[in-house]
Design a protein around this motif. Sequence first.
Motif, short mmCIF file in Angstrom:
data_model
loop_
_atom_site.label_atom_id
_atom_site.label_comp_id
_atom_site.label_asym_id
_atom_site.label_seq_id
_atom_site.Cartn_x
_atom_site.Cartn_y
_atom_site.Cartn_z
N VAL A 42 0.86 -1.18 0.00
CA VAL A 42 0.00 0.00 0.00
C VAL A 42 0.89 1.23 0.00
O VAL A 42 1.74 1.40 0.87
N ARG A 43 0.71 2.09 -1.00
CA ARG A 43 1.60 3.24 -1.18
C ARG A 43 1.23 4.42 -0.31
O ARG A 43 2.09 5.17 0.11
N HIS A 44 -0.03 4.63 -0.05
CA HIS A 44 -0.47 5.81 0.68
C HIS A 44 -0.37 5.57 2.18
O HIS A 44 -0.97 4.63 2.72
N ALA A 45 0.36 6.42 2.86
CA ALA A 45 0.68 6.24 4.28
C ALA A 45 -0.57 6.19 5.15
O ALA A 45 -0.65 5.40 6.09
N ARG A 46 -1.55 7.05 4.84
CA ARG A 46 -2.76 7.06 5.67
C ARG A 46 -3.52 5.74 5.56
O ARG A 46 -4.04 5.21 6.54
N LEU A 47 -3.57 5.20 4.34
CA LEU A 47 -4.26 3.92 4.14
C LEU A 47 -3.48 2.79 4.80
O LEU A 47 -4.06 1.90 5.43
N LYS A 48 -2.16 2.83 4.67
CA LYS A 48 -1.32 1.81 5.28
C LYS A 48 -1.48 1.79 6.80
O LYS A 48 -1.56 0.73 7.41
N ALA A 49 -1.58 2.97 7.41
CA ALA A 49 -1.75 3.05 8.86
C ALA A 49 -3.06 2.38 9.29
O ALA A 49 -3.09 1.67 10.31
N HIS A 50 -4.11 2.55 8.51
CA HIS A 50 -5.39 1.92 8.86
C HIS A 50 -5.32 0.41 8.67
O HIS A 50 -5.87 -0.35 9.46
N LEU A 51 -4.62 -0.04 7.64
CA LEU A 51 -4.49 -1.48 7.42
C LEU A 51 -3.59 -2.12 8.49
O LEU A 51 -3.82 -3.26 8.89
N ALA A 103 -9.84 2.17 -2.20
CA ALA A 103 -9.27 3.51 -2.40
C ALA A 103 -7.86 3.41 -2.97
O ALA A 103 -7.49 4.19 -3.86
N GLU A 104 -7.07 2.45 -2.50
CA GLU A 104 -5.72 2.26 -3.02
C GLU A 104 -5.76 1.93 -4.51
O GLU A 104 -4.99 2.48 -5.30
N ARG A 105 -6.69 1.08 -4.90
CA ARG A 105 -6.81 0.74 -6.32
C ARG A 105 -7.22 1.96 -7.13
O ARG A 105 -6.66 2.23 -8.19
N GLU A 115 -7.83 13.68 -5.15
CA GLU A 115 -6.95 14.13 -4.08
C GLU A 115 -7.65 14.15 -2.71
O GLU A 115 -7.00 14.10 -1.68
N HIS A 116 -8.97 14.21 -2.72
CA HIS A 116 -9.71 14.24 -1.46
C HIS A 116 -10.06 12.84 -0.96
O HIS A 116 -10.55 12.69 0.15
N LEU A 117 -9.82 11.82 -1.79
CA LEU A 117 -10.19 10.46 -1.42
C LEU A 117 -9.49 9.96 -0.15
O LEU A 117 -10.17 9.41 0.73
N PRO A 118 -8.18 10.16 0.01
CA PRO A 118 -7.55 9.69 1.27
C PRO A 118 -8.15 10.34 2.51
O PRO A 118 -8.31 9.68 3.54
N GLY A 119 -8.53 11.60 2.43
CA GLY A 119 -9.15 12.25 3.57
C GLY A 119 -10.51 11.66 3.90
O GLY A 119 -10.86 11.48 5.08
#
Length: 175
Positions: A42-51, A103-105, A115-119
Amino acid sequence: VLNSQLPAATRRAAVFQAARFYLRWYPKLWLPLADGFQVSEVRHARLKAHLDYVARTSRRLARTIFHAMLRHGPKLERQQLLLGRLVDIGTELFAITATCLHAERMLSEDENGREHLPGLVDFFCRSARTRIEESFRRIRANSDRSGYRTGQQVLAGDFCELEKGIVQPRYPADS
């Protein structure tokens, strides 16, 4: 193990087999990444933290289920409120995982206009985390026993006197 209709030798063998499994499995629930599960793709840090939270909390949920099995034994199936809380936790963990991976996909396919999707995902996951932690808290601190006792009293008719005058029965007029 718990089936008293089976021969003692069969039950004893099942005890040893279960003990061998759980003695290897249970310690892994206390170690981070002991099961080899990693979220490095998972490239996005916010998503990785949740996983990462899902991985930790899944092990916590497994421990909690195991402890409930030890505490209640075969009567666990009657603990419907407890089981409901455990299911709620598992459902929330699934929702976080599915949301983050979707979201990662979406972000890896095309980042334009997203750009607002991670938020948005971060907000959903934080809300789910709050619900998960509340469910864990309610496993330990609840009013299930007093609610059960009160329910038994209601079924026994102990509170019939309190019902009088609350709702007036309506019967069709006799003709």
